[in-house]
Write an enzyme that holds these catalytic residues in place. Structure first.
Site: not given
Ligand SMILES: [Zn+2]
Lengths: 500, 98, 499
Positions: A80, A155, A179
């Protein structure tokens, strides 16, 4: 080797260690696929074939020298883009960091390198991980491989869409209020948030320091357990990282046994507000567990009613302070207004142009929650709600070994559907937030497709703090019940991206 | 209705060092008002005698020993700076405080 | 800026009661910084003692330096404070380019030490108990350089440069409660208090305690109220007053300035002010306002500091003698008159004299060397006397040679000059410069005879009882001997010769 990209990490690791495939071959297969398909999913914000292959080559060299440094040696991974990497730009999905190449590696990234796992690239996210759809990314939303018109969750939608789209066999996510778990549920993948402190946050661009936790996003539970074993452990750079390891998650998965298991169903998260198809999948999971011999009990967590409200005070408050460092002085964007501006003017202009609307909203909300005269009512009360949630959970865990909830209230919604309604967006995390507030581990495992839209649903398994092994054990039980029914993982049913 | 007035939004934006236009102020006041009304329910959840939890896993006394670890070089330190001079980060003049 | 109008100090004190409060920042002398492993080092090349943490790079995290906590507890104990069983760090949020994260990691409502006191003795012998509210841990900010504009000041600068080497250096901030009743002594008390804090942290070796380097910095709060009034007056805070003299001057100036305003029916603005030593006054800075909403909240990246009883006791055992107690003991041991001792204190030479005495010199001779010749030489060279390249042991060894008659005071001064010039140990200087005293009486008598021959009337005068006439001959003899003779012995020989 056509099925490399649809194989689990555990299988790929086996191919590599048995020399049936090299890390370079496997990494190449994923690079080929993501170079072709990333334009469709927008999972990756950055990848660099040469760099990834150089890492794969090193992994192969070590193997040639008889050195295997980790159980996932040579298996590539997506990271990420809110984790710092010295060899790739790190943006956190924000314009304010566009082009920043960090001067240091996050501890998790260092551990991946030490485990000889080539990094495929950096995955998309809502700006600074604020969101649950990736629509707040400054670099455009990621798309759900099940239906490209839908969100892949957020997210960490870059990581979840990369897994579901087979653009990576493993991915790293971060979870502040869901997330990792919410995107996993949206895409039929597995996503785990370990106990707070189980994985070092050093190098994770902080959203809310007391809630953030890094964890795996994978095809299945075993892969997640293997990855947590690689990235977990104490880090002197992170004072909040747990002093002692939590044991082997892989071992826990192997010991999975439903006998004597007590499963708690949270009263507040099992009825109202869930899409019928999602609720039906959840009820099915509970029935399957009961049929397999687990004891099902209902537990009462009245304070959960206030979890979302407390979360949306604590998170903005901490974020408003964490994001103050983006000031155009030492790194990142600088916007110099016309005229003869002072540094104060430059900072204010940079932050106005560099941050997106949701980030600004939350910074201002957080500033409000901390400001004098309001602190006690807002931030103070929210911290007390945290105590109540911990107390409710402590009681619930005397009645049950683990708690189960649907991971998300709905299946993946359409891109654009909620983007202008912050409150509706905030409610996506209603079931995942309590784990962050209490610091306990939680994992989302796919439990079917909702009947009304044919989109994946996930079940969340929560365990007491430090009992991540218990969480993986039960996740593995649930996964096996479905494998027995389906004969393959849910993710194997994802549509062919190349045809979409 | 909430206490989020445009003036308060302006004040909060200034504390947050974010430039806001009048139009943004109006919009933010509306949005934040709705959010604040919603999150304000926390005040109803708790009474005075509940302890605050600021850290989910209670820990204490985590220290590092007083030893020097490698620092960045000056070049590395300045490598992502928008502007620098003489080995230092360069910024516009600071608001005259004196 | 125009100088503001002042009331005379005497009138101001006559009419108003002065209340002061002092915040002293002490930079600790740990090897590494407060929250990262960068060197805590003064004078390095800019931005070379920096890392992701003290540079506030995204993703970085703090880790508390154990020694800094230990030093903070020690300071708390030395100030008779209670040590918090649960101390927490908090973030103080404000934007400033020298603050890497745009928040300072500090402590707010749970400081490491609180509720202490320290007794301060003024020159008159009057003793004040100064109540300490708290001592808390925090980090220093980076250093700004203002470029362009006439004076290198912030006003009119074209741009500023930031060096973060100092960012994250551990600080302990010691805050007094309001100090009442000092009356006309308030300025002296303020300065004496800061000196006491400086002496304490220096004697404990938790800080280098060099005020000129900013190791010890003071913010002075001053307010006035009409005598007999209940309500405290509005206070001003003068920032970063960095010498003892400035502290005294600042407080005195603020008393006079505020008195004038109040007497004229005006209001004191609550504001931050700045002291200008060169111009001898304070000037208004930023008024306190809503903008000072620091939005403190517990630092979520750090866990609480919960020192055990055992740890605190361990630290207590390492505490050195309190400077005030030590001063009393030394003055007593040495038998110095108050004035002599004050001289020593004012020139900050207690350590040097103590070491010189320990090396065998008498207290008086040690005092004379350090406050006399050595202070003079330091003044000429424009360095601190403590920084002269001569050790107390060397001073003591030179004094021993004087005591045994091998050196005269004058020759001894040459030896000192040689040591300071880097010519080696005193013995080496004596050797290489040929500074041995001439004790060969034959040579002395020959020189006396030679001098008497050219001044034949001298003998006559001496015999008439005008002994001072010998002076001219002594001078000539000393010249002949190039100074390397004991003048007293020469005088004796002349007088013997006149019999
Ligand atoms: Zn550092």
């Amino acid at each position: 080797m056509t099925d490399i990209t649809s194989s689990s990490a555990a299988i790929l690791a086996g191919l590599i260690s048995s020399k049936k495939a090299s890390s370079v071959e496997i990494t190449t297969a994923f690079l080929d696929r993501l170079e072709k398909l990333n334009p469709k999913t927008n999972s990756y914000l950055y990848f660099n074939r040469e760099n990834s292959l150089a890492q794969a080559k090193r992994a192969d060299q070590q193997l040639a020298e008889g050195k295997t440094v980790s159980p996932l040696h040579g298996v590539p991974i997506a990271v990420k883009d809110n984790l710092t990497t010295t060899d790739a730009p790190t943006t956190a999905g924000s314009k304010i960091l566009e082009g920043w190449v960090p001067q240091y590696d996050a501890t998790v990234v260092r551990k991946l390198r030490e485990a000889s796992m080539p990094i495929l690239g950096k995955t998309n996210l809502d700006e600074f991980a604020m969101g649950s759809s990736t629509e707040f990314s400054a670099y455009g939303p990621s798309k759900n491989p099940w239906d490209l018109s839908r969100i892949p969750g957020g997210s960490g939608g870059g990581s979840s869409s990369a897994i579901a789209g087979h653009l990576a066999p493993l991915a790293i996510g971060s979870d502040t209020g869901g997330s990792i778990r919410f995107p996993a549920a949206m895409t039929g993948s597995v996503g785990a948030k370990p106990t707070y402190g189980a994985v070092s946050r050093y190098g994770l661009i902080a959203l809310a320091s007391s809630l953030d936790q890094i964890g795996p996003v994978t095809n299945n539970v075993m892969d997640a357990a293997m990855l947590q074993d690689v990235i977990g452990g104490h880090d002197p750079h992170d004072s909040t990282s747990l002093p002692n390891g939590l044991g082997s998650m892989v071992q826990s998965v192997k010991e999975a046994d439903v006998k004597g298991l007590k499963v708690g169903v949270v009263k507040q998260l099992s009825s109202d507000g869930f899409q019928p198809g999602v609720k039906a999948c959840f009820d099915d999971t509970i029935e399957k567990l009961a049929a397999a011999g687990a004891e099902i009990v209902e537990v009462d967590c009245p304070s959960f009613e206030y979890a979302v409200a407390a979360y949306y005070l604590i998170l903005p408050a901490e974020a408003s302070s964490n994001l103050a460092k983006f000031d155009s002085v030492r790194f990142g964007l600088r916007v110099t207004p016309d005229g003869n501006p002072t540094i104060e003017n430059v900072m204010a202009a940079t932050r106005e142009q560099g941050f997106g609307p949701e980030v600004k909203r939350r910074i201002i909300l957080g500033t409000y929650a901390l400001s004098s005269g309001y602190y006690d009512a807002y931030y103070g009360s929210a911290q007390k709600v945290r105590t109540l949630i911990q107390q409710d959970l402590a009681k619930a865990f005397t009645q049950a070994d683990v708690l189960l909830t649907p991971t998300a209230p709905t299946t993946a919604f359409k891109i654009g559907e909620k983007v202008n309604d912050p409150l509706a967006m905030y409610l996506n995390d209603i079931a995942t937030i309590p784990a962050n507030l209490a610091g306990i581990p939680g994992i989302s495992v796919p439990n079917g497709l909702a009947s009304e839209d044919g989109l994946p649903s996930g079940v969340q398994i929560l365990a007491p703090a430090m009992q991540d092994g218990q969480m993986y054990r039960v996740a593995s039980i649930v996964e096996k019940l479905y494998m027995d029914q389906w004969g393959a993982s849910l993710i194997a049913r994802v549509p062919d991206l190349e045809a979409l | 209705m909430s206490e989020i007035t445009p003036d308060l939004v302006r004040h909060l934006a200034s504390l947050s060092r974010i430039l806001v236009t009048d139009q943004e102020v109006e919009q933010l006041a509306g949005e934040l008002g709705i959010i604040v009304d919603s999150v304000a329910t926390v005040t109803k959840a708790v009474s005075g005698d509940v302890a605050a939890t600021s850290h989910p896993i209670p820990m204490a006394n985590v220290y590092r020993e007083d030893v020097i670890l490698p620092s960045l070089t000056q070049l590395q330190a300045l490598s992502s700076a928008p502007d620098s001079a003489d080995g230092r980060f360069k910024v516009n003049a600071i608001l005259d405080e004196d | 800026m125009a100088k503001e109008q002042l009331m005379s100090y005497e009138d101001a004190i006559e009419r108003f009661e002065v209340v002061i409060g002092l915040e002293v920042h002490v930079e600790l002398n740990t090897v590494s910084k407060m929250f990262c492993g960068c060197a805590n080092n003064f004078g390095s090349e800019p931005n070379t003692n920096v890392c992701p943490t003290c540079l506030g790079l995204p993703g970085s995290l703090p880790a508390v330096n154990r020694k800094a906590v230990e030093s903070s507890i020690a300071i708390g104990l030395a100030l008779d404070c209670q040590i918090a069983s649960n101390g927490r760090f908090a973030r103080k949020n404000y934007f400033y380019p020298d603050l890497a994260k745009n928040f300072q990691t500090s402590q707010f409502d749970e400081p490491i030490a609180f509720e202490g006191e320290i007794s301060i003795e003024l020159e008159t012998g009057e003793v004040f108990m100064v109540p300490i509210e708290r001592a808390h841990m925090e980090e220093d900010a980076g250093k700004l350089t203002h470029v362009g504009g006439a004076t290198g000041r912030i006003q009119g600068a074209e741009y500023s440069l930031v060096d973060y080497n100092r960012a994250g250096v551990p600080l302990v901030e010691i805050v007094t409660k309001p100090i009442y009743g000092a009356l006309d002594k308030a300025p002296e008390l303020a300065a004496t208090y800061v000196r006491a804090i400086r002496d304490i942290v220096k004697s404990m070796n938790v800080s280098d305690a060099k005020m000129e380097r900013g190791n010890v910095r003071c913010d002075a709060n001053v307010s006035l109220r009409e005598k007999g009034a209940e309500k405290l007056g509005t206070r001003t805070e003068t920032k970063n007053v960095n010498s003892l003299k400035s502290i005294e001057n600042t407080v005195r100036y603020e008393i006079q300035r505020q008195a004038f305003i109040l007497a004229a029916g005006g209001k004191i603005v609550q504001e931050t002010r700045h002291w200008h030593e060169d111009r001898g006054h304070t000037s208004a800075g930023r008024p306190k306002s809503d903008a000072d909403d620091y939005r403190y909240f517990p630092e979520p990246d750090l866990v609480p500091v919960q020192p055990s009883e055992e740890w605190i006791e361990e630290i207590r055992l390492t505490l050195t003698e309190k400077p005030s107690v030590r001063r009393k003991r030394l003055q007593n041991d040495w038998g110095f008159a108050d004035l002599e001792f004050r001289d020593v204190l004012n020139s900050d030479l207690l350590d040097e004299i103590e070491a010189t005495v320990a090396a065998g010199a008498s207290p008086q001779s040690a005092r004379k060397w350090w406050t006399g010749e050595l202070a003079r030489l330091a003044n000429v060279q424009e360095v601190a006397v403590q920084d002269l390249p001569i050790t107390p042991e060397q001073v003591a060894s030179i004094q021993k040679l004087i005591d045994s008659g091998e050196l005269t005071d004058r020759i001894a001064r040459d030896v000192v000059a040689g040591v300071l010039a880097g010519e080696g140990e005193p013995a080496e200087v004596i050797e290489s410069r040929g500074l041995k005293i001439v004790t060969d009486e034959g040579a002395l008598i020959a020189a006396i005879d030679k001098a008497l021959a050219s001044q034949p009337d001298v003998m006559e005068k001496i015999r008439d009882g005008k002994l001072q006439a010998a002076g001219a001959v002594i001078g000539a003899v000393m010249q002949e001997m190039r100074g390397q003779a004991d003048a007293a012995r020469v005088r004796e020989l002349i007088l013997e010769r006149a019999k």
